[in-house]
Design an enzyme around this catalytic site. Structure first.
Site, short mmCIF file in Angstrom:
data_model
loop_
_atom_site.label_atom_id
_atom_site.label_comp_id
_atom_site.label_asym_id
_atom_site.label_seq_id
_atom_site.Cartn_x
_atom_site.Cartn_y
_atom_site.Cartn_z
N TYR A 1 35.71 44.12 119.19
CA TYR A 1 34.36 44.67 118.99
C TYR A 1 33.61 43.89 117.92
O TYR A 1 32.49 43.40 118.15
CB TYR A 1 34.44 46.16 118.59
CG TYR A 1 33.16 46.70 117.97
CD1 TYR A 1 31.99 46.79 118.73
CD2 TYR A 1 33.12 47.10 116.62
CE1 TYR A 1 30.81 47.27 118.16
CE2 TYR A 1 31.94 47.58 116.05
CZ TYR A 1 30.80 47.66 116.82
OH TYR A 1 29.63 48.13 116.26
N PRO B 1 44.32 64.07 115.10
CA PRO B 1 45.03 62.80 114.91
C PRO B 1 44.44 61.97 113.78
O PRO B 1 43.24 61.70 113.76
CB PRO B 1 44.83 62.09 116.25
CG PRO B 1 43.57 62.66 116.80
CD PRO B 1 43.43 64.05 116.26
N THR C 1 26.64 45.61 112.62
CA THR C 1 27.62 46.41 111.89
C THR C 1 28.19 45.65 110.70
O THR C 1 28.20 44.41 110.69
CB THR C 1 28.77 46.78 112.86
OG1 THR C 1 29.87 47.27 112.12
CG2 THR C 1 29.26 45.57 113.64
N ASP C 2 28.71 46.40 109.72
CA ASP C 2 29.40 45.76 108.59
C ASP C 2 30.78 45.24 109.01
O ASP C 2 31.42 44.51 108.25
CB ASP C 2 29.53 46.73 107.41
CG ASP C 2 30.34 47.98 107.72
OD1 ASP C 2 30.68 48.20 108.90
OD2 ASP C 2 30.65 48.74 106.78
N GLU C 3 31.25 45.64 110.21
CA GLU C 3 32.60 45.23 110.61
C GLU C 3 32.70 43.72 110.84
O GLU C 3 33.79 43.17 110.88
CB GLU C 3 33.04 46.00 111.87
CG GLU C 3 33.03 47.49 111.61
CD GLU C 3 33.75 48.32 112.67
OE1 GLU C 3 34.64 47.79 113.35
OE2 GLU C 3 33.40 49.51 112.80
N LYS D 1 34.56 59.23 118.53
CA LYS D 1 34.56 58.69 117.17
C LYS D 1 35.10 59.75 116.20
O LYS D 1 35.01 60.94 116.46
CB LYS D 1 33.15 58.25 116.77
CG LYS D 1 32.51 57.24 117.75
CD LYS D 1 32.96 55.82 117.50
CE LYS D 1 32.46 54.82 118.54
NZ LYS D 1 31.08 54.42 118.43
N LYS E 1 30.20 41.50 118.11
CA LYS E 1 28.98 41.75 117.34
C LYS E 1 28.65 40.54 116.46
O LYS E 1 27.48 40.17 116.30
CB LYS E 1 29.12 43.01 116.49
CG LYS E 1 29.16 44.31 117.26
CD LYS E 1 27.88 44.63 118.03
CE LYS E 1 26.70 44.97 117.15
NZ LYS E 1 25.55 45.43 117.97
N GLY F 1 45.68 46.18 113.91
CA GLY F 1 44.66 45.40 113.20
C GLY F 1 43.65 46.25 112.45
O GLY F 1 42.54 45.80 112.15
N HIS F 2 44.02 47.48 112.13
CA HIS F 2 43.06 48.43 111.52
C HIS F 2 42.59 47.92 110.16
O HIS F 2 43.39 47.73 109.25
CB HIS F 2 43.76 49.78 111.34
CG HIS F 2 42.82 50.94 111.29
ND1 HIS F 2 43.24 52.23 111.21
CD2 HIS F 2 41.47 51.00 111.32
CE1 HIS F 2 42.21 53.05 111.19
NE2 HIS F 2 41.12 52.31 111.24
N ARG G 1 36.01 54.14 104.61
CA ARG G 1 34.77 53.76 105.28
C ARG G 1 33.61 54.26 104.42
O ARG G 1 33.73 55.25 103.69
CB ARG G 1 34.68 54.41 106.68
CG ARG G 1 35.80 53.98 107.63
CD ARG G 1 35.69 52.51 107.99
NE ARG G 1 36.73 52.03 108.90
CZ ARG G 1 37.85 51.39 108.51
NH1 ARG G 1 38.11 51.20 107.24
NH2 ARG G 1 38.70 50.94 109.40
N1 LIG Z 1 28.13 53.91 115.32
C1 LIG Z 1 28.20 53.26 114.17
O1 LIG Z 1 28.79 53.75 113.20
C2 LIG Z 1 27.52 51.92 114.02
C3 LIG Z 1 27.45 51.34 112.75
C4 LIG Z 1 26.77 50.12 112.59
C5 LIG Z 1 26.20 49.51 113.69
N2 LIG Z 1 26.29 50.06 114.92
C6 LIG Z 1 25.64 49.39 116.05
O2 LIG Z 1 24.55 50.22 116.42
C7 LIG Z 1 24.31 50.12 117.82
C8 LIG Z 1 24.34 51.50 118.44
O3 LIG Z 1 25.62 52.10 118.19
P1 LIG Z 1 25.97 53.54 118.76
O4 LIG Z 1 27.06 54.09 117.93
O5 LIG Z 1 24.74 54.31 118.96
O6 LIG Z 1 26.57 53.14 120.18
P2 LIG Z 1 26.78 54.03 121.48
O7 LIG Z 1 28.02 53.50 122.13
O8 LIG Z 1 26.70 55.48 121.16
O9 LIG Z 1 25.50 53.70 122.39
C9 LIG Z 1 25.33 52.48 123.02
C10 LIG Z 1 24.24 52.64 124.09
O10 LIG Z 1 24.02 51.35 124.68
C11 LIG Z 1 23.98 51.51 126.09
N3 LIG Z 1 24.42 50.25 126.71
C12 LIG Z 1 25.67 49.73 126.72
N4 LIG Z 1 25.69 48.56 127.37
C13 LIG Z 1 24.41 48.32 127.78
C14 LIG Z 1 23.77 47.27 128.48
N5 LIG Z 1 24.47 46.22 128.92
N6 LIG Z 1 22.44 47.35 128.71
C15 LIG Z 1 21.73 48.42 128.28
N7 LIG Z 1 22.27 49.45 127.61
C16 LIG Z 1 23.59 49.40 127.36
C17 LIG Z 1 24.89 52.68 126.38
O11 LIG Z 1 24.61 53.28 127.63
C18 LIG Z 1 24.62 53.60 125.20
O12 LIG Z 1 23.54 54.45 125.47
C19 LIG Z 1 25.38 49.18 118.36
O13 LIG Z 1 24.83 47.91 118.48
C20 LIG Z 1 26.47 49.21 117.29
O14 LIG Z 1 27.17 47.99 117.27
C21 LIG Z 1 26.95 51.26 115.12
#
Ligand SMILES: NC(=O)c1ccc[n+]([C@@H]2O[C@H](COP(=O)([O-])OP(=O)(O)OC[C@H]3O[C@@H](n4cnc5c(N)ncnc54)[C@H](O)[C@@H]3O)[C@@H](O)[C@H]2O)c1
Length: 351
Positions: free
Chosen positions: A158, A213, A133-135, A197, A162, A292-293, A222
């Site tokens: 979080y 909200p 993530t960019d965060e 989300k 990451k 911390g937003h 964002r």
């Molecule tokens: N959503 C965003 O905007 C965003 C942006 C940039 C990067 N990311 C990254 O992309 C990835 C996916 O994000 P997302 O929004 O789809 O997340 P999500 O929370 O929707 O999905 C995460 C998935 O991982 C599974 N999971 C969690 N812990 C696990 C474990 N220990 N072993 C196996 N599976 C496990 C969950 O069951 C779920 O299906 C993440 O790594 C997140 O950090 C997300």
């Protein structure tokens, strides 16, 4: 036919990625622990498809991962699995360390040991791609963008978890030579997004006639990217990325949170007007800000665009309209989640 081991493929981005990969002719082994965020409904269209093998398990389970690697001999491992919601990380950081740090370490060790004993072409072509993530870069002021050389400065549990996982991936490349790639992406939106989300939450609450909200003053910025554009970027990096490199992924679509909520209200009003004829923006309610937003994120994706030739297919306007339409057409998918333990409640206030 290539085989990819995808982790977290029952989640939002992983689910979209798996659906597209199978459609494109890839055989996918999908390892997911099915936490609250994992949803097999997202993968319902793959039922009975021999090119999709679902495995219920944890990325930190070295024995399981080793067995899957030996059995399926994937050409690449793509790590989407994570605890991903900032508000949840404020209430309970430990789960984020368990999966995002310790789990990723277990996965890396199993993958490294497997990769070491490959030979010839299989070893040279193998890739481990880590989705991040960019965060990890922290927050920006009114100007500037994150590049791949921006120093890491994570502000939430979080993003700290990451950041730690990104560093482990980097270390596994430099220490053991594992052929890694890392992508750091901005906020995603689109189909199959868990309704905790912002965008799916607002759509669900707007349709239910509930208050919408908005944290703090709603002026947080964002950089939004439609999820299938992110998936295409990941495939591009996997195919053409330089080993050991990191690539920023962003949509060049900076929007203030309040603007995002107002846009959704307008789209819903046009498609499904409220019975009393009132605009849904009247449901907007400002609530206490997230502790911390981060104020602003913006991504400079020029490395990915110029080196590898990727660019997003959606603008924010086309992507958000497509998203609203998808949620209107897929209320059963949303209801499946809302009938479970999740009830659209506020979390992550640190009080
Ligand atoms: N959503 C965003 O905007 C965003 C942006 C940039 C990067 N990311 C990254 O992309 C990835 C996916 O994000 P997302 O929004 O789809 O997340 P999500 O929370 O929707 O999905 C995460 C998935 O991982 C599974 N999971 C969690 N812990 C696990 C474990 N220990 N072993 C196996 N599976 C496990 C969950 O069951 C779920 O299906 C993440 O790594 C997140 O950090 C997300």
């Amino acid at each position: 036919m290539p085989t990819w081991l995808v982790t977290g493929g029952a989640g939002f981005i992983g689910g979209n990625f798996v659906l597209e990969a199978v459609r494109l002719g890839v055989r996918v082994v999908n390892l997911d622990a099915l936490t609250y965020a994992g949803n097999l409904q997202t993968l319902a269209s793959l039922e009975g498809n021999p090119d999709h093998v679902f495995v219920h398990g944890d990325i930190g389970d070295r024995a399981l991962v080793s067995r899957l690697l030996t059995e399926h001999r994937p050409d690449a491992v793509l790590n989407f699995a994570a605890e991903s919601h900032v508000d949840r990380s404020i209430d309970g950081p430990a789960a984020f360390i368990d999966t995002n740090v310790v789990g990723t370490l277990g996965l890396l060790e199993a993958v490294r040991d497997h990769w070491k004993q490959l030979d010839g072409d299989a070893k040279a072509a193998f890739r481990f791609l880590h989705v991040s993530t960019d965060e990890v870069y922290g927050t920006l002021g009114e100007t500037g963008k994150f590049t791949e050389t921006t120093p890491y400065a994570p502000n939430s549990p979080y993003s700290a978890s990451k950041a730690a996982s990104d560093h482990l991936v980097r270390a596994f490349h430099h220490t053991y030579g594992l052929p890694t790639l890392t992508t750091n992406c901005s906020n995603n939106y689109g189909p199959y997004h868990f309704p905790e989300k912002l965008i799916p939450l607002v759509i669900a609450k707007a349709l239910a006639g509930e208050p919408l909200p908005v944290y703090g003053d709603g002026q947080q910025v964002r950089d939004w990217l439609f999820v299938t554009d992110h998936c295409e970027a990941i495939r591009t990096v996997l195919e053409k990325g330089r080993v050991g490199e990191t690539y920023n992924v962003g949509g060049d679509s900076e929007r203030r949170n309040l603007e995002v909520v107002e846009t959704i209200c307008r789209l819903l009003d046009a498609r499904r007007p409220r019975e009393d004829g009132q605009p849904r923006s009247s449901q907007i309610t400002f609530v206490a800000d997230r502790p911390g937003h981060d104020r602003r994120y913006a991504i400079d994706a020029s490395k990915l665009q110029t080196e590898l030739g990727w660019k997003p297919r959606h603008t924010f306007e086309t992507g958000i309209a497509e998203t609203v339409d998808w949620y209107l057409d897929n209320q059963d998918w949303v209801r499946g989640i809302l009938d479970g333990s999740y009830r659209l409640e506020r979390i992550g206030t640190a009080v």
